[in-house]
Design an enzyme around this catalytic site. Structure first.
Site, PDB file in Angstrom:
ATOM      1  N   CYS A 151     -29.193 -76.832  -9.898  1.00  0.00           N
ATOM      2  CA  CYS A 151     -30.322 -76.003  -9.454  1.00  0.00           C
ATOM      3  C   CYS A 151     -30.890 -75.250 -10.647  1.00  0.00           C
ATOM      4  O   CYS A 151     -30.661 -75.606 -11.789  1.00  0.00           O
ATOM      5  CB  CYS A 151     -29.846 -75.055  -8.371  1.00  0.00           C
ATOM      6  SG  CYS A 151     -28.492 -74.020  -8.948  1.00  0.00           S
ATOM      7  N   HIS A 190     -24.319 -74.007  -1.629  1.00  0.00           N
ATOM      8  CA  HIS A 190     -24.744 -73.144  -2.740  1.00  0.00           C
ATOM      9  C   HIS A 190     -25.699 -72.092  -2.190  1.00  0.00           C
ATOM     10  O   HIS A 190     -26.628 -72.444  -1.460  1.00  0.00           O
ATOM     11  CB  HIS A 190     -25.413 -73.970  -3.830  1.00  0.00           C
ATOM     12  CG  HIS A 190     -24.502 -75.043  -4.356  1.00  0.00           C
ATOM     13  ND1 HIS A 190     -23.515 -74.781  -5.268  1.00  0.00           N
ATOM     14  CD2 HIS A 190     -24.387 -76.347  -4.036  1.00  0.00           C
ATOM     15  CE1 HIS A 190     -22.842 -75.883  -5.513  1.00  0.00           C
ATOM     16  NE2 HIS A 190     -23.348 -76.860  -4.770  1.00  0.00           N
ATOM     17  N   SER A 243     -20.904 -70.625  -4.495  1.00  0.00           N
ATOM     18  CA  SER A 243     -20.864 -72.096  -4.519  1.00  0.00           C
ATOM     19  C   SER A 243     -19.524 -72.561  -3.974  1.00  0.00           C
ATOM     20  O   SER A 243     -18.504 -71.894  -4.188  1.00  0.00           O
ATOM     21  CB  SER A 243     -20.989 -72.629  -5.947  1.00  0.00           C
ATOM     22  OG  SER A 243     -22.315 -72.533  -6.387  1.00  0.00           O
ATOM     23  N   GLU A 269     -24.276 -74.212 -12.136  1.00  0.00           N
ATOM     24  CA  GLU A 269     -25.452 -74.439 -11.285  1.00  0.00           C
ATOM     25  C   GLU A 269     -25.184 -75.646 -10.385  1.00  0.00           C
ATOM     26  O   GLU A 269     -25.578 -76.757 -10.695  1.00  0.00           O
ATOM     27  CB  GLU A 269     -26.717 -74.659 -12.124  1.00  0.00           C
ATOM     28  CG  GLU A 269     -27.454 -73.377 -12.483  1.00  0.00           C
ATOM     29  CD  GLU A 269     -27.089 -72.894 -13.879  1.00  0.00           C
ATOM     30  OE1 GLU A 269     -26.204 -73.533 -14.489  1.00  0.00           O
ATOM     31  OE2 GLU A 269     -27.667 -71.895 -14.334  1.00  0.00           O
ATOM     32  N   SER A 270     -24.441 -75.412  -9.331  1.00  0.00           N
ATOM     33  CA  SER A 270     -24.174 -76.399  -8.265  1.00  0.00           C
ATOM     34  C   SER A 270     -22.943 -77.283  -8.517  1.00  0.00           C
ATOM     35  O   SER A 270     -21.916 -76.751  -8.925  1.00  0.00           O
ATOM     36  CB  SER A 270     -25.433 -77.181  -7.905  1.00  0.00           C
ATOM     37  OG  SER A 270     -26.449 -76.257  -7.522  1.00  0.00           O
TER      38      SER A 270
HETATM   39  C1  LIG Z   1     -24.464 -69.819  -7.129  1.00  0.00           C
HETATM   40  S1  LIG Z   1     -25.760 -70.509  -7.857  1.00  0.00           S
HETATM   41  C2  LIG Z   1     -26.145 -71.508  -6.503  1.00  0.00           C
HETATM   42  C3  LIG Z   1     -27.414 -72.142  -6.625  1.00  0.00           C
HETATM   43  C4  LIG Z   1     -27.778 -72.951  -5.446  1.00  0.00           C
HETATM   44  N1  LIG Z   1     -28.480 -74.127  -5.759  1.00  0.00           N
HETATM   45  C5  LIG Z   1     -28.492 -72.148  -4.419  1.00  0.00           C
HETATM   46  O1  LIG Z   1     -28.298 -72.361  -3.270  1.00  0.00           O
HETATM   47  O2  LIG Z   1     -29.261 -71.276  -4.753  1.00  0.00           O
HETATM   48  C6  LIG Z   1     -27.090 -69.392  -7.827  1.00  0.00           C
HETATM   49  C7  LIG Z   1     -26.804 -67.969  -7.466  1.00  0.00           C
HETATM   50  O3  LIG Z   1     -25.809 -67.441  -8.322  1.00  0.00           O
HETATM   51  C8  LIG Z   1     -26.356 -66.372  -9.113  1.00  0.00           C
HETATM   52  N2  LIG Z   1     -25.707 -66.496 -10.426  1.00  0.00           N
HETATM   53  C9  LIG Z   1     -24.932 -65.564 -11.001  1.00  0.00           C
HETATM   54  N3  LIG Z   1     -24.471 -66.001 -12.182  1.00  0.00           N
HETATM   55  C10 LIG Z   1     -24.944 -67.240 -12.365  1.00  0.00           C
HETATM   56  C11 LIG Z   1     -24.832 -68.216 -13.398  1.00  0.00           C
HETATM   57  N4  LIG Z   1     -24.116 -68.005 -14.476  1.00  0.00           N
HETATM   58  N5  LIG Z   1     -25.482 -69.379 -13.264  1.00  0.00           N
HETATM   59  C12 LIG Z   1     -26.201 -69.625 -12.152  1.00  0.00           C
HETATM   60  N6  LIG Z   1     -26.331 -68.733 -11.148  1.00  0.00           N
HETATM   61  C13 LIG Z   1     -25.730 -67.563 -11.239  1.00  0.00           C
HETATM   62  C14 LIG Z   1     -27.852 -66.560  -9.060  1.00  0.00           C
HETATM   63  O4  LIG Z   1     -28.556 -65.331  -9.240  1.00  0.00           O
HETATM   64  C15 LIG Z   1     -28.014 -67.078  -7.657  1.00  0.00           C
HETATM   65  O5  LIG Z   1     -27.943 -66.057  -6.711  1.00  0.00           O
END
Ligand SMILES: C[S@@+](CC[C@H](N)C(=O)[O-])C[C@H]1O[C@@H](n2cnc3c(N)ncnc32)[C@H](O)[C@@H]1O
Length: 461
Positions: free
Chosen positions: A92, A270, A254, A77-78
């Site tokens: 996030c 992100h 990311s 998460e970021s």
């Molecule tokens: C890549 S993270 C980036 C978060 C960032 N703060 C943003 O701009 O939203 C969030 C995205 O990745 C997806 N994702 C897939 N697997 C994930 C995981 N294990 N943890 C967090 N996000 C995940 C989420 O559904 C979302 O679309």
């Protein structure tokens, strides 16, 4: 409540971010001369130690890339950036960023010989899309500030602000403490944090590993993260950066960028591409204004707009450190014409406000842009505009404020010059709404009085 309105499970893209600067503890100053070697300090923390800190925040490290000045970690998460004397953590979702603070402080204090202690801190975030889902110290900005005061209030020069219109769904929350200037008299650094919502649906297809079957959208087959970075236009925003990118399964993106020309500078992007709650953030930080004097905020704004074409975007520009350079930089922003940050004719800029930080710590400028027209085609994610009144957090006035998310330009219909509701926190908005230009410090008190009167006259249900 909102889980009935939004696709489930949805994802909170909006990040919380903390930047903690450290110095050598007083009793160790004599032996070390107060100097933290650029390859040492916090960078000596073991991977296991960092993992403990990230686990406390409820995220994990998925990738790392380093240069001579810092280590950049992509998180589930970021992102996390570790310099010898500074840590920047951005997370996030419903992560508990502030729960990582104690483990970080404990480990910094136990670094052999140096015993690092915090010298200044800056916490920032936009308004959460799903505030009721936040946990622990993040339930409200008041909670966040209470926690931060407990850990950093003793550093002095502490204050908190909520910038932007109280009627808007994206205000900028800032908590600062400590003295940036003491530590870095000659250095002036700049960071720009951009948050975007209602992303362009066609462009968002780049960030899915599995292609959307939706009619009207052209599928973008996933090949590699590098290709995603190139084809989506992200590489063009950060041309001289080495990019560590990651495309999540089934979607999400990311990246951390390390500037190869100015090695202290970094970027991080992100993206949450899902329809209904799409969100992207782009940050360019640690820009040394003395070394990289050509850096232009308006170019950065334009690049973000061109690549992402979001329905709405906000920019928080923070400038701190060396007083003369920061002052010169912000006078150049404010004395030039009011169109400085305009993005062609496709975006209007309904609000811009300006906050001086205490004790010459620097400045924050906060700008909001809204797309004025849409071309034919699949268009953009309507985001939170899904036909229901949403209750949004409004911590600065200590109550909830209802707004109609169906409005394409919620801020335009209101007086954008009325910063937020609590004048004690935000009456430093220096914009003169009649001319849309910044006013001088001398004019400020008068303008603040006028704004307050108009605020009291306005009614909002
Ligand atoms: C890549 S993270 C980036 C978060 C960032 N703060 C943003 O701009 O939203 C969030 C995205 O990745 C997806 N994702 C897939 N697997 C994930 C995981 N294990 N943890 C967090 N996000 C995940 C989420 O559904 C979302 O679309």
């Amino acid at each position: 409540m909102q889980s009935e309105l939004y696709p489930s499970p949805h994802f909170e893209g909006v990040e919380k971010r903390i930047e903690i600067n450290f110095r050598v503890a007083a009793d160790d100053n004599k032996s070390t001369g107060g100097i933290i070697p650029v390859a040492g300090g916090l960078r000596c923390l073991s991977r296991a130690a960092l993992d403990v800190c990230m686990t406390a925040a409820e995220c994990e490290i998925v990738s790392v890339r380093s240069n001579e000045k810092f280590d950049a970690y992509v998180l589930s998460e970021s992102s996390l950036f570790v310099f010898a004397d500074k840590i920047v953590l951005k997370t996030c979702g419903t992560t508990k960023l502030l729960s990582a603070v104690d483990p970080i402080l404990e480990r910094a204090a136990s670094i052999e010989r140096l015993k690092l202690v915090p010298s200044s801190v800056r916490f920032t975030r936009s308004t959460y899309l799903f505030p009721e889902e936040q946990r622990e110290h993040h339930v409200s900005f008041t909670d966040e500030c209470e926690f931060l005061e407990g850990r950093f209030g003793h550093l002095g020069s502490n204050s908190s602000y909520v910038m932007g219109s109280n009627f808007d769904d994206a205000q900028w929350h800032v908590y600062v403490a400590g003295d940036f200037v003491e530590e870095t008299k000659s250095e002036a650094s700049l960071s720009v944090e951009c948050c975007m919502t209602s992303l362009h649906r066609e462009h968002s297809q780049h960030f899915f590993r599995e292609n959307s079957q939706e009619e009207g959208l052209t599928a973008v087959p996933f090949v590699s993260s590098e290709k995603t970075t190139h084809d989506s236009g992200i590489q063009s925003i950060f041309e001289s950066f080495s990019i560590d990118d990651y495309v999540f399964e089934p979607c999400g993106y990311s990246m951390n960028g390390l500037n190869e020309e100015y090695s202290g500078e970094y970027s991080t992007i992100h993206i949450t591409p899902e329809d209904g709650f799409s969100y992207a953030s782009v940050e360019h930080s640690n820009v040394d204004l003395n070394a990289n004097s050509a850096f232009s905020v308006s170019n950065f704004v334009e690049k973000c707009a061109n690549v992402f074409q979001p329905g709405k975007m906000t920019f928080a520009v923070t400038c701190h450190g060396g007083r003369e350079t920061t002052n010169a930089f912000f006078s150049s922003l404010t004395s030039t014409n009011k169109d400085l940050f305009c993005v062609g004719e496709t975006y209007s800029r309904p609000s811009m406000c300006f906050q001086q930080l205490p004790k010459d710590q620097g400045f924050v400028a906060y700008l909001t842009f809204v797309k004025t027209c849409d071309e034919e085609g699949p268009g953009r994610d309507k985001g939170l505009n899904i036909g229901s009144v949403v209750v949004s957090e409004s911590v600065n006035v200590g109550k909830k404020v209802a707004y109609d998310p169906r409005s394409e330009t919620p801020m335009c219909i209101l007086d954008a010059a009325m910063s937020s509701g609590d004048s004690s926190e935000t009456d430093d908005s220096l914009r003169d709404s009649s001319t849309d230009e910044f006013v001088s410090y001398d004019q400020h008190d008068e303008l603040a009085g006028q704004l307050l009167q108009r605020q009291q006259r306005s009614s909002f249900v």
